[in-house]
Scaffold this active site. Structure first.
Site, short mmCIF file in Angstrom:
data_model
loop_
_atom_site.label_atom_id
_atom_site.label_comp_id
_atom_site.label_asym_id
_atom_site.label_seq_id
_atom_site.Cartn_x
_atom_site.Cartn_y
_atom_site.Cartn_z
N ASP A 150 1.07 -1.10 0.02
CA ASP A 150 0.05 0.06 -0.06
C ASP A 150 1.02 1.37 0.16
O ASP A 150 1.96 1.34 -0.55
CB ASP A 150 -0.79 -0.10 1.13
N SER B 152 -11.44 -1.11 -0.31
CA SER B 152 -10.13 -0.95 0.28
C SER B 152 -10.33 -0.98 1.84
O SER B 152 -9.42 -1.86 2.54
CB SER B 152 -9.54 0.37 0.34
N HIS C 278 -3.64 5.75 3.82
CA HIS C 278 -4.37 4.68 3.13
C HIS C 278 -3.74 3.48 3.77
O HIS C 278 -4.52 2.70 4.37
CB HIS C 278 -4.62 4.80 1.55
#
Length: 585
Positions: A165, A412, A232
């Site tokens: 990520d 996600s 994220h």
């Protein structure tokens, strides 16, 4: 910059609310209270030669005699399955009085043991994390993933989860479980940290000015507006393995697992080449110029993707990683479109995850389709941030700020729920293969309580049901077998190590992707050639796919040997393939 890029699958409209005030901490643990609780009954085990060991009347007389000696009124209640006698103390006795009674039994040479009949509690009590109440996705009965009941079986201890990520920004609710990772972003501008690849997987932020990533096909700037740091990877990691029972923040699904950040996404996303190297390294493979990974991943989470077919390079990296034993979980995508058109969701050998909202509907943004394997909570924050997925974050918009928590939505957010569940399964049964983990998750899913159009896989994942299924004797074939019109195909599966006959309740979990399942006849063929019909054709059944678990009486066939799943397409116009199937003994 390479043209092929992938981005973090975070749906638009996410909330960025600050952390809420913490509620008061919970009180004493049940185990402490149980140790100090009054005793109402005793369990008395007599030596085998004693008359009281087999005679209820003798045990009753002995209890009365011991009571008179201790100054209490005792009575024989019943015989236990072990042969021990359950003795009623005539009321609740404090520690001293109950010890006096037990001393009277211990002094008897015919007594092998005496112990109090204490109250027991579930080992996994509700976490004391101050913001656990926000995590509806873990515990709400309607559309949560039923996680707390799985914690009695596993917490992720000893399992390593690689999060491929944006990297990791330090957060005290996660730091104890984070181990060293690697930064695979080769373009210094995309990396935004002053250099290219290095051993520091820290996330410096991925903020952008309008047009930083060029223009779209209509000439509009990408992004259209300035954007702030997403953090994220840290949000994803918190869902998987935030520290739990530390009186702060949130609870991770596999809260004793380790998180290894593998940085492949930066400004304007990430390249296929960097992602391939990230997959290879995370799973223990060799990447030129990069030190070997000392902690190969048991589970890999990839909450990222882009449009297009699964390219052969990414597929080769995935194949090699799965062969090394890594279970790979990917997000289905946030375009409200068929996931078959998005990479790596459409790659083989991965668990593709769609997102559901708090009511158990397919989230409005979530991709769908026959390649979706499972659905997990992804949240939907349009009406309220309370309906999103609450996890670890940072306040910094153009640089690193202070730690916080926030609600996001997206596939996600759904994918790490499944990665966390896979980590629990891997701890509970370390021998499980990626195919077996996928099969168990799908065969134990429950129907979505809300509405799903387009295909949501096997349903909503259920952690408690999945961990409650014995998995040591699960055999899976996850290879794809094409089902052509008016043809029969067989998928073989070799069972070893089980002596004698199969059980009366043999479970056969099937995942068949087909655009008109009424065309199909499905049979299980035992090692001795006996065919058992699981499903017949039905002209009125026009729905897609057969994703279910059948139970058959196979007690008249040998367990070990080569089994086959035989699928016959009896009509023209629709085709498909056997995605995977499992035998669960």
């Amino acid at each position: 910059m390479l043209a092929a890029t992938a981005t973090a699958l975070l749906a638009a409209g996410t909330a960025t609310s600050a952390a809420a005030p913490s509620p008061a901490a919970s009180g004493a643990t049940p185990s402490t209270a149980a140790d100090q609780a009054p005793v109402e009954r005793l369990i008395v085990g007599y030596k085998s030669a004693a008359t009281e060991a087999t005679s209820d009347s003798a045990a009753s007389k002995d209890a009365e005699a011991k009571g008179r000696k201790a100054g209490e009124r005792l009575g024989f209640e019943r015989r236990l399955g072990t042969g021990a006698a359950l003795v009623d103390l005539g009321g609740e006795l404090g520690t001293k009085d109950s010890e006096d009674v037990m001393a009277a039994f211990r002094a008897d040479p015919d007594v092998a043991y005496v112990v109090p009949d204490r109250r027991m509690y579930a080992a996994a009590v509700s976490p004391d994390d101050s913001q656990y109440y926000r995590q509806w996705d873990l515990f709400e009965a309607s559309a949560g993933m039923n996680v707390p009941g799985a914690w009695d079986k596993a917490t992720g201890s000893g399992v390593n989860v690689a999060v491929i990520d944006t990297g990791y920004v330090n957060h005290s609710d996660l730091a104890a479980n984070v181990i060293a990772g690697y930064d695979f972003i080769s373009d210094p501008w995309m990396a935004n940290d002053g250099g290219g690849r290095d051993s520091n997987a820290a996330d410096p932020g991925d903020w952008l000015y309008s047009g930083d990533c060029g223009t779209d096909s209509s000439g509009n700037p990408v992004p259209y507006n300035d954007t702030n740091n997403s953090w994220h990877g840290t949000h994803v990691a918190g869902t998987i393995a935030a520290s739990t029972n530390n009186s702060k923040g949130i609870a991770g699904i596999a809260y004793d697992a380790t998180i290894q950040p593998v940085r492949v996404l930066g400004k304007c996303g990430g390249t296929t080449a960097d992602i391939m190297d990230g997959i290879t390294w995370a799973s223990g493979g060799y990447v030129p110029g990069v030190p070997a990974n000392p902690n190969p991943a048991d589970v890999i989470n990839m909450s990222l993707g882009g449009s297009g077919a699964c390219d052969s390079g990414t597929q080769s990296a995935i194949n090699a990683a799965v062969n090394r034993g890594s279970t790979i979980v990917v997000a289905a995508g946030n375009s409200n479109m068929n996931a078959a058109n998005f990479n790596p969701a459409n790659c083989s050998g991965v668990i593709t995850v769609a997102a559901s909202d708090r009511e158990g509907n397919r989230a409005s943004y979530s991709n769908y389709g026959t390649i979706v394997d499972i659905t997990a909570p992804g949240g939907e924050t349009g009406a309220s941030s309370a309906n999103g997925i609450w996890s670890t974050l940072n306040t910094g918009t153009r640089s690193v700020g202070s730690e916080t928590y926030s609600a996001y939505q997206g596939t996600s957010m759904a994918a790490p729920h499944i990665a966390g569940l896979a980590a629990l399964m891997k701890q509970a049964t370390p021998s499980m293969t990626p195919g077996q983990i996928e099969a168990a998750i799908k065969s134990n899913a429950r129907p979505l309580p809300g509405y799903c159009s387009g295909g949501c896989g096997a349903g909503l994942a259920d952690a408690t049901a999945t961990l409650g299924t014995p998995s040591g004797n699960t055999f899976t074939n996850s290879a794809n077998y094409t089902i052509s019109d008016n043809a029969t195909v067989e998928s073989p599966l070799t069972v070893t190590g089980i002596t004698g006959y199969a059980p009366t309740d043999l479970k056969i979990a099937v995942d068949i992707k087909h655009t008109y399942r009424g065309d199909l006849k499905i049979e299980s063929v035992a090692p001795n050639g006996l065919a058992m019909v699981l499903k017949n054709t039905s002209s009125g059944d026009s729905a897609d796919n057969v994703i279910t678990t059948y139970t058959v009486d196979a007690s008249n066939v040998p367990a070990s040997g080569t089994w086959k799943l035989r699928v016959t397409d009896l009509y023209t116009g629709d085709t498909g393939y056997i995605d995977s199937w499992s035998l669960i003994f």
